[in-house]
Motif scaffolding. Structure first.
Motif, PDB file in Angstrom:
ATOM      1  N   VAL A 150       0.925  -1.297  -0.051  1.00  0.00           N
ATOM      2  CA  VAL A 150       0.045  -0.116  -0.040  1.00  0.00           C
ATOM      3  C   VAL A 150       0.961   1.337  -0.041  1.00  0.00           C
ATOM      4  N   VAL A 151       0.291   2.555  -0.504  1.00  0.00           N
ATOM      5  CA  VAL A 151       1.020   3.636  -0.474  1.00  0.00           C
ATOM      6  C   VAL A 151       2.235   3.697  -1.611  1.00  0.00           C
ATOM      7  N   PHE A 152       3.284   2.733  -1.567  1.00  0.00           N
ATOM      8  CA  PHE A 152       4.379   2.498  -2.389  1.00  0.00           C
ATOM      9  C   PHE A 152       4.662   1.173  -2.430  1.00  0.00           C
ATOM     10  N   ASN A 153       5.452   0.940  -3.413  1.00  0.00           N
ATOM     11  CA  ASN A 153       5.888  -0.729  -3.643  1.00  0.00           C
ATOM     12  C   ASN A 153       7.554  -0.865  -3.131  1.00  0.00           C
ATOM     13  N   PHE A 154       7.523  -1.924  -2.408  1.00  0.00           N
ATOM     14  CA  PHE A 154       9.068  -1.907  -1.979  1.00  0.00           C
ATOM     15  C   PHE A 154       9.252  -3.523  -2.374  1.00  0.00           C
ATOM     16  N   ALA A 155      10.488  -3.749  -3.101  1.00  0.00           N
ATOM     17  CA  ALA A 155      10.745  -5.227  -3.497  1.00  0.00           C
ATOM     18  C   ALA A 155      12.229  -5.106  -3.392  1.00  0.00           C
ATOM     19  N   PRO A 156      12.722  -6.376  -3.720  1.00  0.00           N
ATOM     20  CA  PRO A 156      14.305  -6.477  -4.052  1.00  0.00           C
ATOM     21  C   PRO A 156      14.589  -6.445  -5.472  1.00  0.00           C
ATOM     22  N   ASP A 157      15.899  -5.814  -5.822  1.00  0.00           N
ATOM     23  CA  ASP A 157      16.109  -6.007  -7.107  1.00  0.00           C
ATOM     24  C   ASP A 157      17.581  -5.832  -7.388  1.00  0.00           C
ATOM     25  N   VAL A 158      18.225  -6.005  -8.352  1.00  0.00           N
ATOM     26  CA  VAL A 158      19.685  -6.101  -8.438  1.00  0.00           C
ATOM     27  C   VAL A 158      20.355  -4.643  -8.399  1.00  0.00           C
ATOM     28  N   ASP A 159      21.379  -4.649  -7.379  1.00  0.00           N
ATOM     29  CA  ASP A 159      22.055  -3.436  -7.271  1.00  0.00           C
ATOM     30  C   ASP A 159      22.968  -3.009  -8.670  1.00  0.00           C
ATOM     31  N   LEU A 160      22.490  -2.067  -9.433  1.00  0.00           N
ATOM     32  CA  LEU A 160      23.145  -1.801 -10.773  1.00  0.00           C
ATOM     33  C   LEU A 160      24.709  -1.502 -10.605  1.00  0.00           C
ATOM     34  N   LYS A 161      25.178  -1.339  -9.503  1.00  0.00           N
ATOM     35  CA  LYS A 161      26.652  -0.873  -9.188  1.00  0.00           C
ATOM     36  C   LYS A 161      27.330  -2.034  -8.482  1.00  0.00           C
TER      37      LYS A 161
ATOM     38  N   SER B 293      23.636 -17.105 -26.408  1.00  0.00           N
ATOM     39  CA  SER B 293      24.192 -15.825 -27.237  1.00  0.00           C
ATOM     40  C   SER B 293      23.939 -14.599 -26.798  1.00  0.00           C
ATOM     41  N   ARG B 294      22.736 -14.597 -25.661  1.00  0.00           N
ATOM     42  CA  ARG B 294      22.479 -13.102 -25.282  1.00  0.00           C
ATOM     43  C   ARG B 294      23.563 -12.742 -24.353  1.00  0.00           C
ATOM     44  N   ALA B 295      24.110 -13.664 -24.035  1.00  0.00           N
ATOM     45  CA  ALA B 295      25.251 -13.134 -22.974  1.00  0.00           C
ATOM     46  C   ALA B 295      26.243 -12.197 -23.610  1.00  0.00           C
ATOM     47  N   ILE B 296      26.471 -12.475 -24.883  1.00  0.00           N
ATOM     48  CA  ILE B 296      27.495 -11.860 -25.595  1.00  0.00           C
ATOM     49  C   ILE B 296      26.977 -10.882 -26.747  1.00  0.00           C
ATOM     50  N   ASP B 297      25.590 -10.685 -26.962  1.00  0.00           N
ATOM     51  CA  ASP B 297      25.268  -9.914 -28.063  1.00  0.00           C
ATOM     52  C   ASP B 297      25.302  -8.452 -27.469  1.00  0.00           C
ATOM     53  N   ALA B 298      24.671  -7.500 -28.003  1.00  0.00           N
ATOM     54  CA  ALA B 298      24.691  -5.839 -27.868  1.00  0.00           C
ATOM     55  C   ALA B 298      24.369  -5.751 -26.693  1.00  0.00           C
TER      56      ALA B 298
ATOM     57  N   ALA C  67      32.236 -10.125 -17.740  1.00  0.00           N
ATOM     58  CA  ALA C  67      32.396 -11.377 -17.034  1.00  0.00           C
ATOM     59  C   ALA C  67      32.393 -11.499 -15.626  1.00  0.00           C
ATOM     60  N   LYS C  68      32.822 -10.343 -15.135  1.00  0.00           N
ATOM     61  CA  LYS C  68      32.889 -10.012 -13.630  1.00  0.00           C
ATOM     62  C   LYS C  68      31.540  -9.480 -13.108  1.00  0.00           C
ATOM     63  N   GLY C  69      30.925  -9.295 -13.834  1.00  0.00           N
ATOM     64  CA  GLY C  69      29.450  -8.773 -13.564  1.00  0.00           C
ATOM     65  C   GLY C  69      29.156  -7.372 -13.149  1.00  0.00           C
ATOM     66  N   GLU C  70      30.087  -6.735 -14.095  1.00  0.00           N
ATOM     67  CA  GLU C  70      30.346  -5.135 -13.915  1.00  0.00           C
ATOM     68  C   GLU C  70      29.525  -4.707 -15.119  1.00  0.00           C
ATOM     69  N   LEU C  71      28.790  -3.418 -14.802  1.00  0.00           N
ATOM     70  CA  LEU C  71      28.137  -2.791 -15.922  1.00  0.00           C
ATOM     71  C   LEU C  71      29.284  -1.971 -16.793  1.00  0.00           C
ATOM     72  N   GLY C  72      29.130  -2.011 -17.964  1.00  0.00           N
ATOM     73  CA  GLY C  72      30.087  -1.267 -18.875  1.00  0.00           C
ATOM     74  C   GLY C  72      30.215  -2.063 -19.981  1.00  0.00           C
ATOM     75  N   ASN C  73      30.246  -1.317 -21.465  1.00  0.00           N
ATOM     76  CA  ASN C  73      30.180  -1.750 -22.626  1.00  0.00           C
ATOM     77  C   ASN C  73      31.760  -2.415 -23.062  1.00  0.00           C
ATOM     78  N   TRP C  74      31.910  -3.507 -23.315  1.00  0.00           N
ATOM     79  CA  TRP C  74      32.875  -4.197 -23.514  1.00  0.00           C
ATOM     80  C   TRP C  74      33.101  -4.530 -25.102  1.00  0.00           C
ATOM     81  N   TRP C  75      32.353  -3.781 -25.916  1.00  0.00           N
ATOM     82  CA  TRP C  75      32.582  -4.052 -27.202  1.00  0.00           C
ATOM     83  C   TRP C  75      33.080  -2.650 -27.852  1.00  0.00           C
ATOM     84  N   THR C  76      33.915  -2.769 -28.979  1.00  0.00           N
ATOM     85  CA  THR C  76      34.339  -1.723 -29.491  1.00  0.00           C
ATOM     86  C   THR C  76      33.421  -1.171 -30.375  1.00  0.00           C
TER      87      THR C  76
END
Length: 667
Positions: free
Chosen positions: A148-159, A510-515, A522-531
């Motif tokens: 009620v009033v707001f939602n509260f739920a777990p989700d991934v820490d993007l950092k 294949s989605r692991a290494i597409d755009a 591979a370490k689970g860190e955000l950041g584009n590793w494509w050139t």
């Protein structure tokens, strides 16, 4: 009415039909060009001929499909499981589930129970006397799974993708879009009028005196409108980064003193020191509303939220009111689902992981689980080999791709980490009461996902739901127990296991290494590793695939053409999955006979059998990211030389593109 096909395929089928007549046979003897076989013209129609004949579109259905039938089968299996648990439970979990199921099927008992299951919650709300009492009531309702009033739920820490944090998000509104409360057009106002009537119905059923209904309904709408005015649009909510704003619990508690967020988290069992709160304007408004809105108005709002949330699980008067608005007005359903399905949906909502645990034990053998894991690993090895020989990825990207693919976790059947199935006993007396017991347990387990190392605690799908998906945040492949059966998987038919299940595994790995996969390393860190060159190469592949689909008419839509740009992402993964499964199958079965090769391709095509009405086809043309079934079957196959070899198709025939026209993702 037969489904219209793209012109080039229709011409080919016409030729096949003609050669069956005596006149055509005579003409064929004089012709220099032999007829094109059906397999080389429209493989989908040949591979699915039996299914299409056996599954005409019912008059009251918009679509039927092979995978939809798999979902229906899974529902029936769950029903059988719960029937058995009700009659002769094996173990404590089944005993709880059997009682839960029995209480829901006993409609006379549900009717006699009336609103009694929510009486303690309503009494808790009625005890509110002052503004400072409101936050504790909010927290108590969240504890039983009624946000009620707001939602509260777990989700991934993007950092830090190895952990989940709690997200404070907008919610608390009974209508699905904040715009319903702020638009003034006639259609929206009409829906809002129906909604106001529904609010009054529920308030009356929860015990609100007749003379207070108008005032209390107005209080509910006013509170929800105030929330809506500070809420983000649905389009803004679709961006996960726009919803991520980490703050310390201490800071959030200090900033919004009236909401008592520290005490709220303590009541949910959350001990983490970090949360995400991405809409400070909304929470500032909520904080002010705690003091500004009168206690009597808060009580009306909270009573309504409890009644609305629990209406599908209470007596018929509640259920009819809920379906009249949510089922008919919002969803457009003509009639409610059968009672058994309503009860099953409710149990999956409140105790789905418990059902999933027992479902896997009953319907998934150890050999099926083992074989599925082996094939998934072999497809992963095929992807690694494909990366090694790849010519369009940069060397740096190939190195990162290798590391990431090697690190993928394969979870087959059920989550790797089990939940705590300690649940308060469920008798057979009160279905609504059992819903609250199970919902409280489910909420408790959800809250345990918050904190470092707990992000992989469970899946976001249930084992009893047919699903095969790549989890980008946890770099894992999730294969549910329910998907490991025909037409996807057959442990006794190797070709089918690779051509159906193996290809679907390939689409996801294949989605692991597409755009998109390239956004997480591979370490689970955000950041584009494509050139930039990698990105350009992928874009070029996507453009070529999109063009292949755009060249086709949309089946069932007169004059419609497939929107290649809309379906391109799924189309790319389909192509990739077939390539990888083909490599894995060739390595696992080097001596496969032609009949086995044909069975491999047939398994892929039979995944996509479907019958679709004209109206549904038109809707899908406008918004569906998946291509029509016959094109998901035929277009990727037409890019594979191995398919042409299996059926002796010649280059340039509909099912075998010339080498220059073929799209290659990983081959």
């Amino acid at each position: 009415m037969p489904t219209p096909r793209p012109l080039v395929l229709a011409l080919g089928l016409g030729l096949v039909a003609l050669v069956s007549t005596a006149d055509a046979d005579a003409q064929r003897k004089k012709s220099k060009a032999p007829a094109v076989s059906q397999q080389c013209t429209d493989f989908y129609s040949q591979a699915n001929a039996g299914w299409l004949k056996a599954n005409p579109l019912p008059a009251d259905a918009g679509a039927v499909s092979a995978l939809g039938q798999l979902s229906d089968l899974a529902l029936q299996q769950q029903r059988q499981l719960l029937d058995a648990a009700m009659k002769s439970p094996q173990g404590e979990v089944q005993s709880r589930l059997g009682d839960f199921w029995a209480s829901g099927l006993d409609e006379a008992a549900v009717e006699a129970d009336g609103s009694r299951p929510i009486a303690p919650l309503l009494s808790r709300i009625d005890a509110i006397k002052k503004a400072k009492d409101v936050p504790a009531s909010i927290a108590a309702l969240h504890q039983v799974g009624i946000p009620v009033v707001f939602n509260f739920a777990p989700d991934v820490d993007l950092k830090a993708l190895d952990r989940h944090i709690g997200y404070f998000m907008q919610g608390g509104m009974g209508l699905p879009d904040p715009a319903f409360y702020t638009r003034n057009d006639a259609d929206t106002q009409a829906v809002l009028g129906r909604y106001r009537d529904y609010v009054k119905q529920i308030l009356a059923l929860t015990g609100t005196p007749k003379e207070r209904l108008d005032a209390d309904a107005k209080a509910v709408i006013d509170i929800e409108t105030a929330i809506a005015r500070k809420s983000k649009s649905l389009a803004d909510l679709s961006n996960p980064f726009g919803n991520y704003a980490p703050v310390s619990v201490a800071d959030a508690t200090k900033r919004y003193r009236n909401l008592q967020l520290g005490q709220f988290l303590e009541a949910q069992g959350v001990k983490d020191d970090l949360v995400s709160l991405a809409n400070p304007q909304l929470f500032a408004e909520l904080d002010a509303m705690v003091g500004r809105v009168k206690p009597e108005q808060w009580k009306a709002y909270l009573r309504w939220r409890v009644g609305d949330a629990m209406a599908p699980y209470l007596s018929r008067s509640f259920r009819d009111a809920s379906f009249g608005f949510r089922g008919q007005v919002l969803a457009g359903h003509a009639a409610p689902a059968p009672r058994w399905q309503q009860v099953l949906d409710a149990i999956n909502t409140a105790a789905g992981p418990m059902v999933g645990h027992e479902y896997a034990n009953r319907y998934l053998t150890s050999e099926e689980r083992r074989r599925a894991a082996v094939i998934a690993d072999e497809v992963r090895e095929a992807l690694l080999a494909a990366v090694e020989r790849n010519t369009w990825l940069s060397e740096a990207a190939k190195a990162e791709a290798r590391d990431k693919v090697k690190a993928i976790t394969l979870e087959v059947g059920t989550p790797r980490r089990n939940l705590d199935y300690t649940v308060q006993p469920m008798g057979r007396g009160s279905f609504g009461g059992n819903m609250l017991i199970a919902s409280t347990w489910r909420h408790r387990e959800e809250m345990k996902r918050i904190g470092k190392g707990n992000a992989d605690r469970r899946w976001d799908v249930l084992p009893q739901q047919p699903a095969l998906v790549y989890d980008i945040a946890q770099n894992r492949l999730i294969v549910t127990a329910a998907v490991l059966q025909p037409p996807v998987f057959d442990v006794d038919n190797t070709a089918v296991a690779y051509g159906g299940y193996g290809a679907l595994v390939g689409t996801q790995l294949s989605r692991a290494i597409d755009a998109k996969g390239a956004q997480v390393n591979a370490k689970g860190e955000l950041g584009n590793w494509w050139t930039p060159a990698d990105t350009n190469a992928w874009t070029t592949l996507g453009d070529r695939v999109a063009a292949q689909y755009s060249a086709h008419a949309y089946p069932g839509v007169k004059g419609g053409k497939v929107n290649g740009a809309l379906v391109r992402d799924v189309a790319l993964s389909d192509q990739a999955g077939l390539e990888l499964a083909g490599d894995a199958y060739a390595k696992a079965q080097p001596g496969a006979k032609p009949a086995d090769q044909q069975a491999f391709f047939g398994a892929w095509s039979r995944l996509w059998g479907q019958q679709v009405s004209e109206n549904v086809a038109a809707e899908r043309l406008a918004a569906e990211i998946h291509a029509p079934g016959e094109l998901r079957s035929n277009v990727p196959l037409s890019n594979l030389p191995a398919f042409g070899a299996a059926y002796s198709c010649k280059a340039g025939q509909p099912m075998q593109r010339t080498e220059a026209e073929q799209v290659r993702i990983w081959r």
